[in-house]
Scaffold this motif. Structure first.
Motif, PDB file in Angstrom:
ATOM      1  N   THR A 131     -13.266   1.547   0.676  1.00 53.83           N
ATOM      2  CA  THR A 131     -12.391   2.723   0.769  1.00 53.83           C
ATOM      3  C   THR A 131     -11.297   2.538   1.827  1.00 53.83           C
ATOM      4  O   THR A 131     -10.561   3.469   2.131  1.00 53.83           O
ATOM      5  CB  THR A 131     -13.206   3.997   1.084  1.00 53.83           C
ATOM      6  OG1 THR A 131     -14.103   3.692   2.147  1.00 53.83           O
ATOM      7  CG2 THR A 131     -13.976   4.485  -0.118  1.00 53.83           C
ATOM      8  N   THR A 189     -11.229  -0.949   7.007  1.00 51.73           N
ATOM      9  CA  THR A 189     -10.706  -2.012   7.880  1.00 51.73           C
ATOM     10  C   THR A 189      -9.345  -1.617   8.461  1.00 51.73           C
ATOM     11  O   THR A 189      -9.137  -1.689   9.676  1.00 51.73           O
ATOM     12  CB  THR A 189     -10.589  -3.326   7.082  1.00 51.73           C
ATOM     13  OG1 THR A 189     -11.784  -3.499   6.341  1.00 51.73           O
ATOM     14  CG2 THR A 189     -10.376  -4.515   7.994  1.00 51.73           C
ATOM     15  N   PHE A 199       0.854  -1.193   0.000  1.00 50.14           N
ATOM     16  CA  PHE A 199       0.000   0.000   0.000  1.00 50.14           C
ATOM     17  C   PHE A 199       0.891   1.244   0.000  1.00 50.14           C
ATOM     18  O   PHE A 199       1.460   1.619   1.031  1.00 50.14           O
ATOM     19  CB  PHE A 199      -0.918   0.025   1.225  1.00 50.14           C
ATOM     20  CG  PHE A 199      -1.874  -1.135   1.311  1.00 50.14           C
ATOM     21  CD1 PHE A 199      -2.231  -1.862   0.167  1.00 50.14           C
ATOM     22  CD2 PHE A 199      -2.440  -1.505   2.524  1.00 50.14           C
ATOM     23  CE1 PHE A 199      -3.114  -2.925   0.246  1.00 50.14           C
ATOM     24  CE2 PHE A 199      -3.321  -2.572   2.613  1.00 50.14           C
ATOM     25  CZ  PHE A 199      -3.652  -3.290   1.470  1.00 50.14           C
ATOM     26  N   ALA A 254     -17.710   5.180   1.786  1.00 55.55           N
ATOM     27  CA  ALA A 254     -18.218   4.202   0.808  1.00 55.55           C
ATOM     28  C   ALA A 254     -17.496   2.867   0.955  1.00 55.55           C
ATOM     29  O   ALA A 254     -16.399   2.802   1.514  1.00 55.55           O
ATOM     30  CB  ALA A 254     -18.001   4.748  -0.597  1.00 55.55           C
TER      31      ALA A 254
HETATM   32  N1  LIG Z   1      -3.998   2.270   1.508  1.00 56.61           N
HETATM   33  C1  LIG Z   1      -4.404   1.332   0.678  1.00 56.61           C
HETATM   34  N2  LIG Z   1      -3.870   1.228  -0.564  1.00 56.61           N
HETATM   35  C2  LIG Z   1      -4.294   0.275  -1.414  1.00 56.61           C
HETATM   36  N3  LIG Z   1      -5.233  -0.618  -1.130  1.00 56.61           N
HETATM   37  C3  LIG Z   1      -5.812  -0.563   0.076  1.00 56.61           C
HETATM   38  C4  LIG Z   1      -5.429   0.405   1.060  1.00 56.61           C
HETATM   39  N4  LIG Z   1      -6.158   0.204   2.167  1.00 56.61           N
HETATM   40  C5  LIG Z   1      -6.974  -0.834   1.908  1.00 56.61           C
HETATM   41  N5  LIG Z   1      -6.748  -1.306   0.678  1.00 56.61           N
HETATM   42  C6  LIG Z   1      -7.439  -2.425   0.011  1.00 56.61           C
HETATM   43  O1  LIG Z   1      -8.706  -1.931  -0.402  1.00 56.61           O
HETATM   44  C7  LIG Z   1      -9.671  -2.967  -0.357  1.00 56.61           C
HETATM   45  C8  LIG Z   1     -10.907  -2.491   0.417  1.00 56.61           C
HETATM   46  O2  LIG Z   1     -10.563  -2.219   1.752  1.00 56.61           O
HETATM   47  P1  LIG Z   1     -11.558  -2.522   2.947  1.00 56.61           P
HETATM   48  O3  LIG Z   1     -12.130  -3.888   2.815  1.00 56.61           O
HETATM   49  O4  LIG Z   1     -10.882  -2.160   4.189  1.00 56.61           O
HETATM   50  O5  LIG Z   1     -12.693  -1.470   2.631  1.00 56.61           O
HETATM   51  P2  LIG Z   1     -13.933  -1.080   3.537  1.00 56.61           P
HETATM   52  O6  LIG Z   1     -14.081   0.381   3.444  1.00 56.61           O
HETATM   53  O7  LIG Z   1     -13.800  -1.681   4.878  1.00 56.61           O
HETATM   54  O8  LIG Z   1     -15.068  -1.798   2.700  1.00 56.61           O
HETATM   55  P3  LIG Z   1     -16.478  -2.378   3.222  1.00 56.61           P
HETATM   56  O9  LIG Z   1     -17.266  -1.193   3.712  1.00 56.61           O
HETATM   57  O10 LIG Z   1     -17.035  -2.992   1.998  1.00 56.61           O
HETATM   58  O11 LIG Z   1     -16.164  -3.374   4.283  1.00 56.61           O
HETATM   59  C9  LIG Z   1      -8.993  -4.161   0.285  1.00 56.61           C
HETATM   60  O12 LIG Z   1      -8.633  -5.063  -0.722  1.00 56.61           O
HETATM   61  C10 LIG Z   1      -7.765  -3.574   0.924  1.00 56.61           C
HETATM   62  O13 LIG Z   1      -6.714  -4.513   0.952  1.00 56.61           O
END
Ligand SMILES: Nc1ncnc2c1ncn2[C@@H]1O[C@H](COP(=O)(O)OP(=O)(O)OP(=O)(O)O)[C@@H](O)[C@H]1O
Length: 353
Positions: free
Chosen positions: A79, A82, A51, A76
């Protein structure tokens, strides 16, 4: 921290960091380390997980969480929420001195609404913890097989400093007994375990012995005899059984007084009694011949739930269900009584072909 289901409020304000959007509007133009995260953790995110830069939501929320404030994040899907909450947790835990250890108990709890999400979060957590092996993650979720869940609890979660395990109800298999008492005496320490058995259940000791667990009888009557009698306790010349011991009598009275003081409490006791008996009848395999409901004195069991008389084992819900089933049958025209009526009183047409 809420995910998916609770995305109603937005509180992650720009105040924490002057986050500049990058071209595509998803990533911030700063680094993970500039957000205040531990260098090893930033390195793990950048080098190992690939990342390059934090997402906007991460850049906005991580510094606020690190400062110890309460945060509600609304962003959203996909994004990067997690990592926005896991990274600060790890940042805090890795800094503990002395290092956190699984025997210290649970430090952080993440609650998510689905099994899939639970596994996803766990997977990310494992990756993030790659360089922090002393922080042990674990998960518990509904609908899992009991054995699987137990194995995981044994592996990942721990209850530290438990000195004594008291079991009022008998565990099922002997392996379960061993697992339960294994919550004490961790890592070579000593511990105690007490198991309450009724005289009719004494064969359970043989079963435990077969599995290498030998128990010694605890002289409860002798122990109670050592307690001085209080002024309001009944005086009995010779105590021959546990039930007639003044301490047991007054404790029983006190409990019954408590249970009967409020109808709500009495109902709870009744429900607990019914559940306990149902659970008792559900023993499996060889244990079925040891734990036999018919052998129990249900009046005594009720007493142990601080009830003066034995409640009916046919609960209201069962009664309601039976009534509903009968009503449905009648509506479908299956009930003999109703059929008579429906056929204009000519019972022959339905009862005899
Ligand atoms: N800084 C970053 N750069 C690139 N990819 C990232 C970064 N942070 C998270 N990701 C990737 O982006 C994807 C989505 O992240 P994550 O599942 O945390 O989203 P979320 O906002 O929790 O989504 P949801 O609301 O659907 O659970 C994952 O595959 C994660 O590995």
């Amino acid at each position: 921290m809420f995910k998916r289901t609770q995305q109603t409020a937005r509180e992650t304000k720009q105040e924490a960091k002057d986050v500049t959007k990058s071209k595509n509007g998803l990533f911030a133009s700063c680094s993970f380390s500039s957000l205040g995260l531990d260098p090893k953790l930033s390195d793990q995110l950048q080098e190992r997980m690939g990342f390059e830069a934090p997402t906007l939501v991460q850049a906005q929320s991580i510094p606020v969480i690190l400062s110890g404030r309460d945060v509600l994040v609304n962003a959203a899907t996909g994004t990067g929420k997690t990592i926005a909450y896991l990274a600060p947790i790890i940042h805090h835990l890795q800094a503990y001195s002395p290092k956190v250890d699984r025997s210290h108990g649970t430090f952080a709890l993440v609650i998510v609404p689905t099994r899939e999400l639970c596994l996803q979060v766990y997977e990310t957590l494992e990756k993030l913890l790659h360089r922090f092996h002393w922080i042990v993650p674990g998960y518990v979720m509904g609908g899992e097989k009991k054995a699987k869940e137990k194995a995981r609890l044994r592996k990942g979660l721990d209850f530290p400093k438990v000195r004594c395990i008291i079991q009022y109800d008998c565990p099922g298999e002997a392996t379960e007994y061993v697992h339960r008492v294994g919550r004490t005496a961790r890592i070579g320490e000593k511990g105690e375990a007490l198991l309450f058995l009724q005289p009719v259940e004494i064969d359970y000791l043989k079963d435990l012995k077969k599995h290498g667990a030998t128990l010694a009888e605890y002289p409860l009557l002798k122990v109670l005899d050592k307690f001085p009698l209080l002024g309001n306790m009944p005086r009995i010349k010779k105590v021959i059984s546990l039930e007639s011991h003044p301490w047991v009598i007054s404790l029983q009275r006190a409990l019954e007084f408590f249970t009967y003081a409020e109808p709500k409490m009495k109902n709870l006791a009744k429900n607990a009694f019914v559940s306990w008996v149902r659970g008792y009848a559900a023993h499996k395999g060889e244990l079925k011949s040891i734990f036999v409901v018919k052998k129990l004195h249900l009046g005594h069991v009720a007493k142990s739930f601080a009830l003066k008389e034995q409640p009916s084992l046919v609960g209201k819900s069962h009664h309601k269900e039976t009534m509903k089933r009968k009503r449905d049958e009648r509506q479908r025209g299956q009930h003999p009584k109703k059929r008579k009526k429906m056929s204009g009183g000519n019972s022959r047409s339905t009862t005899k072909p």
